[in-house]
Design a protein around this motif. Structure first.
Motif, PDB file in Angstrom:
ATOM      1  N   ARG A   1       0.861  -1.180   0.000  1.00  0.00           N
ATOM      2  CA  ARG A   1       0.000   0.000   0.000  1.00  0.00           C
ATOM      3  C   ARG A   1       0.897   1.230   0.000  1.00  0.00           C
ATOM      4  NH1 ARG A   1      -0.317   2.630   4.686  1.00  0.00           N
ATOM      5  NH2 ARG A   1       0.381   1.661   6.594  1.00  0.00           N
ATOM      6  N   THR A   2       0.300   2.330  -0.269  1.00  0.00           N
ATOM      7  CA  THR A   2       1.058   3.569  -0.254  1.00  0.00           C
ATOM      8  C   THR A   2       1.449   3.887   1.180  1.00  0.00           C
ATOM      9  OG1 THR A   2      -0.183   4.361  -2.151  1.00  0.00           O
ATOM     10  CG2 THR A   2       0.977   6.009  -0.847  1.00  0.00           C
ATOM     11  N   CYS A   3       2.694   4.203   1.389  1.00  0.00           N
ATOM     12  CA  CYS A   3       3.110   4.616   2.723  1.00  0.00           C
ATOM     13  C   CYS A   3       3.434   6.105   2.692  1.00  0.00           C
ATOM     14  CB  CYS A   3       4.287   3.797   3.238  1.00  0.00           C
ATOM     15  SG  CYS A   3       5.816   4.045   2.361  1.00  0.00           S
ATOM     16  N   GLU A   4       3.469   6.687   3.843  1.00  0.00           N
ATOM     17  CA  GLU A   4       3.721   8.115   3.936  1.00  0.00           C
ATOM     18  C   GLU A   4       5.175   8.364   4.310  1.00  0.00           C
ATOM     19  OE1 GLU A   4       0.902   9.518   6.795  1.00  0.00           O
ATOM     20  OE2 GLU A   4      -0.775   9.299   5.425  1.00  0.00           O
ATOM     21  N   ALA A   5       5.727   9.400   3.729  1.00  0.00           N
ATOM     22  CA  ALA A   5       7.081   9.827   4.066  1.00  0.00           C
ATOM     23  C   ALA A   5       7.011  11.291   4.467  1.00  0.00           C
ATOM     24  CB  ALA A   5       8.010   9.643   2.873  1.00  0.00           C
ATOM     25  N   TYR A   6       7.822  11.647   5.443  1.00  0.00           N
ATOM     26  CA  TYR A   6       7.848  13.009   5.947  1.00  0.00           C
ATOM     27  C   TYR A   6       9.269  13.535   5.829  1.00  0.00           C
ATOM     28  CZ  TYR A   6       3.579  11.276   8.103  1.00  0.00           C
ATOM     29  OH  TYR A   6       2.359  10.713   8.311  1.00  0.00           O
ATOM     30  N   VAL A   7       9.385  14.755   5.353  1.00  0.00           N
ATOM     31  CA  VAL A   7      10.685  15.412   5.303  1.00  0.00           C
ATOM     32  C   VAL A   7      10.728  16.372   6.486  1.00  0.00           C
ATOM     33  CG1 VAL A   7      12.260  16.872   3.997  1.00  0.00           C
ATOM     34  CG2 VAL A   7      10.815  15.206   2.797  1.00  0.00           C
TER      35      VAL A   7
ATOM     36  N   ILE B   1      10.053   7.564   7.017  1.00  0.00           N
ATOM     37  CA  ILE B   1       9.075   6.766   6.287  1.00  0.00           C
ATOM     38  C   ILE B   1       8.203   6.038   7.291  1.00  0.00           C
ATOM     39  CG2 ILE B   1       8.750   4.892   4.623  1.00  0.00           C
ATOM     40  CD1 ILE B   1      11.492   5.671   3.453  1.00  0.00           C
ATOM     41  N   ASP B   2       6.897   6.082   7.063  1.00  0.00           N
ATOM     42  CA  ASP B   2       5.924   5.414   7.925  1.00  0.00           C
ATOM     43  C   ASP B   2       6.211   3.912   7.943  1.00  0.00           C
ATOM     44  OD1 ASP B   2       3.675   4.467   9.230  1.00  0.00           O
ATOM     45  OD2 ASP B   2       2.322   4.856   7.562  1.00  0.00           O
ATOM     46  N   ASP B   3       6.551   3.380   9.116  1.00  0.00           N
ATOM     47  CA  ASP B   3       6.873   1.952   9.227  1.00  0.00           C
ATOM     48  C   ASP B   3       5.717   1.048   8.843  1.00  0.00           C
ATOM     49  OD1 ASP B   3       9.432   2.481  10.040  1.00  0.00           O
ATOM     50  OD2 ASP B   3       9.020   2.236  12.175  1.00  0.00           O
ATOM     51  N   ASP B   4       4.478   1.488   9.060  1.00  0.00           N
ATOM     52  CA  ASP B   4       3.329   0.644   8.736  1.00  0.00           C
ATOM     53  C   ASP B   4       3.201   0.393   7.245  1.00  0.00           C
ATOM     54  OD1 ASP B   4       2.650   0.439  11.402  1.00  0.00           O
ATOM     55  OD2 ASP B   4       1.252   2.122  11.332  1.00  0.00           O
ATOM     56  N   GLY B   5       3.776   1.239   6.437  1.00  0.00           N
ATOM     57  CA  GLY B   5       3.664   1.087   5.002  1.00  0.00           C
ATOM     58  C   GLY B   5       4.824   0.344   4.369  1.00  0.00           C
ATOM     59  N   ARG B   6       5.857   0.058   5.135  1.00  0.00           N
ATOM     60  CA  ARG B   6       7.028  -0.617   4.573  1.00  0.00           C
ATOM     61  C   ARG B   6       6.785  -2.114   4.466  1.00  0.00           C
ATOM     62  NH1 ARG B   6      12.695   1.704   6.905  1.00  0.00           N
ATOM     63  NH2 ARG B   6      12.536   3.748   5.963  1.00  0.00           N
ATOM     64  N   GLU B   7       7.210  -2.657   3.367  1.00  0.00           N
ATOM     65  CA  GLU B   7       7.157  -4.101   3.177  1.00  0.00           C
ATOM     66  C   GLU B   7       8.461  -4.708   3.708  1.00  0.00           C
ATOM     67  OE1 GLU B   7       4.706  -6.083   1.606  1.00  0.00           O
ATOM     68  OE2 GLU B   7       3.467  -4.283   1.792  1.00  0.00           O
ATOM     69  N   VAL B   8       8.382  -5.882   4.264  1.00  0.00           N
ATOM     70  CA  VAL B   8       9.562  -6.581   4.759  1.00  0.00           C
ATOM     71  C   VAL B   8      10.173  -7.351   3.594  1.00  0.00           C
ATOM     72  CG1 VAL B   8      10.370  -8.383   6.341  1.00  0.00           C
ATOM     73  CG2 VAL B   8       8.631  -6.747   7.079  1.00  0.00           C
ATOM     74  N   LEU B   9      11.480  -7.251   3.446  1.00  0.00           N
ATOM     75  CA  LEU B   9      12.176  -7.967   2.391  1.00  0.00           C
ATOM     76  C   LEU B   9      12.149  -9.460   2.687  1.00  0.00           C
ATOM     77  CD1 LEU B   9      14.042  -7.796  -0.134  1.00  0.00           C
ATOM     78  CD2 LEU B   9      15.958  -7.738   1.455  1.00  0.00           C
ATOM     79  N   ASP B  10      11.765 -10.245   1.698  1.00  0.00           N
ATOM     80  CA  ASP B  10      11.786 -11.698   1.829  1.00  0.00           C
ATOM     81  C   ASP B  10      13.207 -12.153   1.484  1.00  0.00           C
ATOM     82  OD1 ASP B  10      11.196 -14.391   2.014  1.00  0.00           O
ATOM     83  OD2 ASP B  10      10.068 -14.459   0.130  1.00  0.00           O
ATOM     84  N   VAL B  11      13.945 -12.587   2.495  1.00  0.00           N
ATOM     85  CA  VAL B  11      15.339 -12.979   2.271  1.00  0.00           C
ATOM     86  C   VAL B  11      15.363 -14.427   1.780  1.00  0.00           C
ATOM     87  CG1 VAL B  11      17.652 -13.117   3.250  1.00  0.00           C
ATOM     88  CG2 VAL B  11      16.078 -11.351   4.039  1.00  0.00           C
TER      89      VAL B  11
END
Length: 189
Positions: free
Chosen positions: A11-17, A28-38
């Motif tokens: 989903r779209t995540c929010e970033a703040y400067v 960057i909003d942590d709720d919007g970050r995807e976890v890398l599948d290692v």
């Protein structure tokens, strides 16, 4: 491109400067970050890399952390971009910082986190080679300080009429790492 991961649930995540004086930090909003599948190919790519550029925040992902630190036990060096806002788990973040070969941090973040940069740069037993690390403290229009086991150098900034400084330290760090990986000294890089 075989290592690019696509998420059907992204989903779209929010970033703040956030601007503090002349420095900008992107949060960057942590709720919007995807976890890398290692996956095994991702772990193999990390292990084969000369340098992995990451942050303490990214290394809080257990699978990614395990793979990056395992690669570091080999010959992979870790380059760490440190933002004071991203240091949330002091013990885990300190371990990540100590595993790094290259650090970049701005002056306000360095002051906020209270790191003894000269001590970190001298080297210690946490480095596989015992060779210490390069630490770059960016100071905007005042240039940068490069501190290392055999380097303590101020590099003046090139005078420009800035339009937007977002990403400036990332660009500077990338150019520095490219030169260091090509064999240049810290001063030449």
């Amino acid at each position: 491109t075989s290592l690019v991961q696509v998420s059907p649930t992204a989903r779209t995540c929010e970033a703040y400067v956030v601007r503090v004086g002349a420095e900008r930090t992107i949060l960057i909003d942590d709720d919007g970050r995807e976890v890398l599948d290692v996956t095994p190919p991702v772990a193999a790519a990390l292990a084969a890399a000369d340098v992995v550029v990451t942050s303490p925040h990214e290394l809080r992902q257990p699978a990614l952390r395990t793979s990056v630190l395992a690669a570091h036990v080999g010959s992979t060096r870790i380059a760490m971009d440190i933002e004071s806002a991203g240091l949330a788990d002091p013990e885990l973040d300190a371990e990540s910082v100590l595993a790094s070969s290259f650090l970049i941090i701005n002056a306000s973040a360095a002051a906020a986190v209270g790191l003894d940069l000269r001590e970190l740069a001298r080297g210690d037993r946490t480095q596989a080679s015992g060779a210490g690390r390069d630490i770059i403290v960016t100071r905007g229009a005042q240039g940068a300080d490069i501190i290392g086991p055999e380097t303590d150098l101020h590099v003046p900034a090139i005078a420009v009429d800035p339009v937007d400084t977002t990403g400036a330290s990332d660009t500077f760090f990338a150019a520095y790492l490219a030169r260091r990986c090509a064999g240049a000294s810290a001063a030449d890089a």
